[in-house]
Design a protein around this motif. Structure first.
Motif, mmCIF file in Angstrom:
data_model
loop_
_atom_site.group_PDB
_atom_site.id
_atom_site.type_symbol
_atom_site.label_atom_id
_atom_site.label_comp_id
_atom_site.label_asym_id
_atom_site.label_seq_id
_atom_site.Cartn_x
_atom_site.Cartn_y
_atom_site.Cartn_z
ATOM 1 N N ALA A 8 0.828 -1.207 0.000
ATOM 2 C CA ALA A 8 0.000 0.000 0.000
ATOM 3 C C ALA A 8 0.862 1.256 0.000
ATOM 4 C CB ALA A 8 -0.923 -0.008 1.220
ATOM 5 N N ARG A 9 2.002 1.195 0.681
ATOM 6 C CA ARG A 9 2.879 2.364 0.757
ATOM 7 C C ARG A 9 3.739 2.519 -0.494
ATOM 8 N NH1 ARG A 9 5.743 0.821 4.766
ATOM 9 N NH2 ARG A 9 7.623 0.236 3.612
ATOM 10 N N GLU A 10 4.348 1.447 -0.920
ATOM 11 C CA GLU A 10 5.311 1.511 -2.017
ATOM 12 C C GLU A 10 4.688 1.276 -3.394
ATOM 13 O OE1 GLU A 10 8.309 2.478 -1.490
ATOM 14 O OE2 GLU A 10 8.141 2.457 0.704
ATOM 15 N N GLU A 11 3.487 0.685 -3.414
ATOM 16 C CA GLU A 11 2.792 0.353 -4.667
ATOM 17 C C GLU A 11 3.679 -0.498 -5.586
ATOM 18 O OE1 GLU A 11 0.669 3.423 -6.656
ATOM 19 O OE2 GLU A 11 -0.029 4.339 -4.810
ATOM 20 N N LYS A 12 4.339 -1.463 -5.000
ATOM 21 C CA LYS A 12 5.115 -2.437 -5.761
ATOM 22 C C LYS A 12 5.134 -3.740 -4.974
ATOM 23 C CE LYS A 12 9.671 -1.128 -3.911
ATOM 24 N NZ LYS A 12 11.040 -0.669 -4.261
ATOM 25 N N HIS A 13 5.422 -4.847 -5.665
ATOM 26 C CA HIS A 13 5.359 -6.153 -5.041
ATOM 27 C C HIS A 13 6.731 -6.780 -4.807
ATOM 28 C CE1 HIS A 13 1.327 -5.550 -6.658
ATOM 29 N NE2 HIS A 13 0.903 -6.434 -5.786
ATOM 30 N N VAL A 14 7.748 -6.220 -5.417
ATOM 31 C CA VAL A 14 9.098 -6.754 -5.237
ATOM 32 C C VAL A 14 9.658 -6.262 -3.907
ATOM 33 C CG1 VAL A 14 11.439 -6.829 -6.156
ATOM 34 C CG2 VAL A 14 9.485 -6.816 -7.723
ATOM 35 N N VAL A 15 10.086 -7.197 -3.073
ATOM 36 C CA VAL A 15 10.617 -6.862 -1.743
ATOM 37 C C VAL A 15 12.057 -7.345 -1.664
ATOM 38 C CG1 VAL A 15 10.341 -7.143 0.740
ATOM 39 C CG2 VAL A 15 8.328 -7.169 -0.757
ATOM 40 N N GLY A 16 12.945 -6.459 -1.247
ATOM 41 C CA GLY A 16 14.339 -6.845 -1.097
ATOM 42 C C GLY A 16 14.515 -7.924 -0.045
ATOM 43 N N ARG A 17 15.454 -8.838 -0.275
ATOM 44 C CA ARG A 17 15.660 -9.970 0.633
ATOM 45 C C ARG A 17 15.891 -9.509 2.066
ATOM 46 N NH1 ARG A 17 15.042 -15.587 1.102
ATOM 47 N NH2 ARG A 17 16.518 -16.330 2.666
ATOM 48 N N GLY A 18 16.589 -8.400 2.252
ATOM 49 C CA GLY A 18 16.920 -7.957 3.603
ATOM 50 C C GLY A 18 15.951 -6.951 4.194
ATOM 51 N N HIS A 19 14.846 -6.650 3.492
ATOM 52 C CA HIS A 19 13.933 -5.610 3.977
ATOM 53 C C HIS A 19 13.201 -6.061 5.243
ATOM 54 C CE1 HIS A 19 11.211 -2.200 3.893
ATOM 55 N NE2 HIS A 19 10.215 -3.047 4.096
ATOM 56 N N VAL A 20 13.138 -5.171 6.226
ATOM 57 C CA VAL A 20 12.414 -5.417 7.475
ATOM 58 C C VAL A 20 11.293 -4.388 7.588
ATOM 59 C CG1 VAL A 20 12.552 -5.501 9.985
ATOM 60 C CG2 VAL A 20 14.458 -6.364 8.613
ATOM 61 N N GLU A 21 10.071 -4.860 7.806
ATOM 62 C CA GLU A 21 8.902 -3.990 7.901
ATOM 63 C C GLU A 21 8.440 -3.923 9.356
ATOM 64 O OE1 GLU A 21 6.009 -1.504 5.891
ATOM 65 O OE2 GLU A 21 7.867 -2.456 5.209
ATOM 66 N N GLU A 22 8.185 -2.694 9.845
ATOM 67 C CA GLU A 22 7.702 -2.527 11.219
ATOM 68 C C GLU A 22 6.203 -2.299 11.207
ATOM 69 O OE1 GLU A 22 8.301 0.354 15.155
ATOM 70 O OE2 GLU A 22 9.795 0.345 13.544
ATOM 71 N N LEU A 23 5.469 -3.110 11.984
ATOM 72 C CA LEU A 23 4.020 -2.986 12.075
ATOM 73 C C LEU A 23 3.645 -1.917 13.092
ATOM 74 C CD1 LEU A 23 3.117 -6.787 12.030
ATOM 75 C CD2 LEU A 23 2.737 -5.118 10.207
ATOM 76 N N PRO A 24 2.401 -1.427 13.061
ATOM 77 C CA PRO A 24 1.975 -0.364 13.984
ATOM 78 C C PRO A 24 2.164 -0.698 15.460
ATOM 79 C CG PRO A 24 0.390 -0.575 12.213
ATOM 80 C CD PRO A 24 1.349 -1.724 12.061
#
Length: 236
Positions: free
Chosen positions: A181-197
């Motif tokens: 929803a934020r980036e409007e893309k589906h490719v995610v870098g292997r090392g990406h870390v997402e923080e939830l609310p």
């Protein structure tokens, strides 16, 4: 006299957003969309990002109200789905308002370049992967879940085992929805870390890679959730 160039630029882009909405019946514009010679698609994408409406809370709230006055669903990420889903839903609404019947909206039927028929078929097939509000909106249009064939006992047992990690999967999907929803893309870098609310973190790249590698052990509901997020390798 121009007292604030930022507000002037916003007003100009807002006028372009109104023009786009008049044509498309939605502000779920793809990034490349333009109106009144303004890159309205990229502008809206930027606004949906954290802090995109500005650092001043009052100004941000005022801008959000102005956008909501044009389209209450201008930021679908806050509703739990993607801009792409919102645009297709608006396309379906437009086709129905134009006199088309659901039975006529088959794969290949498009609206402003989007294949609404193919999308509609996928929604009915993957109904359990939709959130309650998505199901409600589609249900109001007469859309119903597609009947599913019975699975073999062997597959059912394998799927049941996958459900043990459902909590981790739920967090992963929530992080994935937030990222898309934020980036409007589906490719995610292997090392990406997402923080939830709630402050928890998800190693999103690793999560997505793991789901793809073990998709034969995911439940039908889990596969449907990933499919509806745009990962067609998860089609059951």
């Amino acid at each position: 006299m121009i007292w604030d160039t930022a507000d002037t630029t916003f007003a100009e882009n807002l006028a372009a957003a109104r023009a786009y909405y008049a044509q498309a019946d939605t502000l779920a514009a793809p990034r490349h969309a333009t109106a009144l010679d303004k890159p309205v698609g990229q502008w809206l994408t930027n606004l949906r990002r954290p802090g995109g409406l500005g650092k001043d809370p009052e100004r941000a709230a005022r801008r959000a109200e102005q956008l909501a006055a044009i389209d209450p669903d201008w930021n679908p990420g806050q509703l739990g789905w993607t801009v792409d889903w919102q645009r297709h839903w608006a396309g379906l609404a437009a086709l129905l308002a134009g006199g088309a019947g659901l039975e006529e909206i088959v794969p290949g039927v498009t609206h402003h370049g989007d294949d609404i028929g193919r999308w509609l078929t996928r929604q009915a097939r993957d109904w359990t992967g939709l959130n309650p509000e998505q199901q409600h909106r589609l249900g109001e249009m007469g859309v119903k879940p597609a009947a599913r064939p019975q699975k073999t006992a062997t597959r059912a047992n394998a799927k049941a085992g996958a459900a043990k990690g459902s909590d981790a999967f739920t967090r992963g999907v929530a992080a994935l929805q937030q990222y898309i929803a934020r980036e409007e893309k589906h490719v995610v870098g292997r090392g990406h870390v997402e923080e939830l609310p709630d402050g928890t973190t998800v190693k999103l790249g690793v999560f997505l890679s793991n789901q793809k590698n073990r998709r034969d052990r995911l439940t039908d509901d889990q596969l449907a959730q990933l499919t509806n997020l745009g990962y067609h390798w998860a089609v059951a």
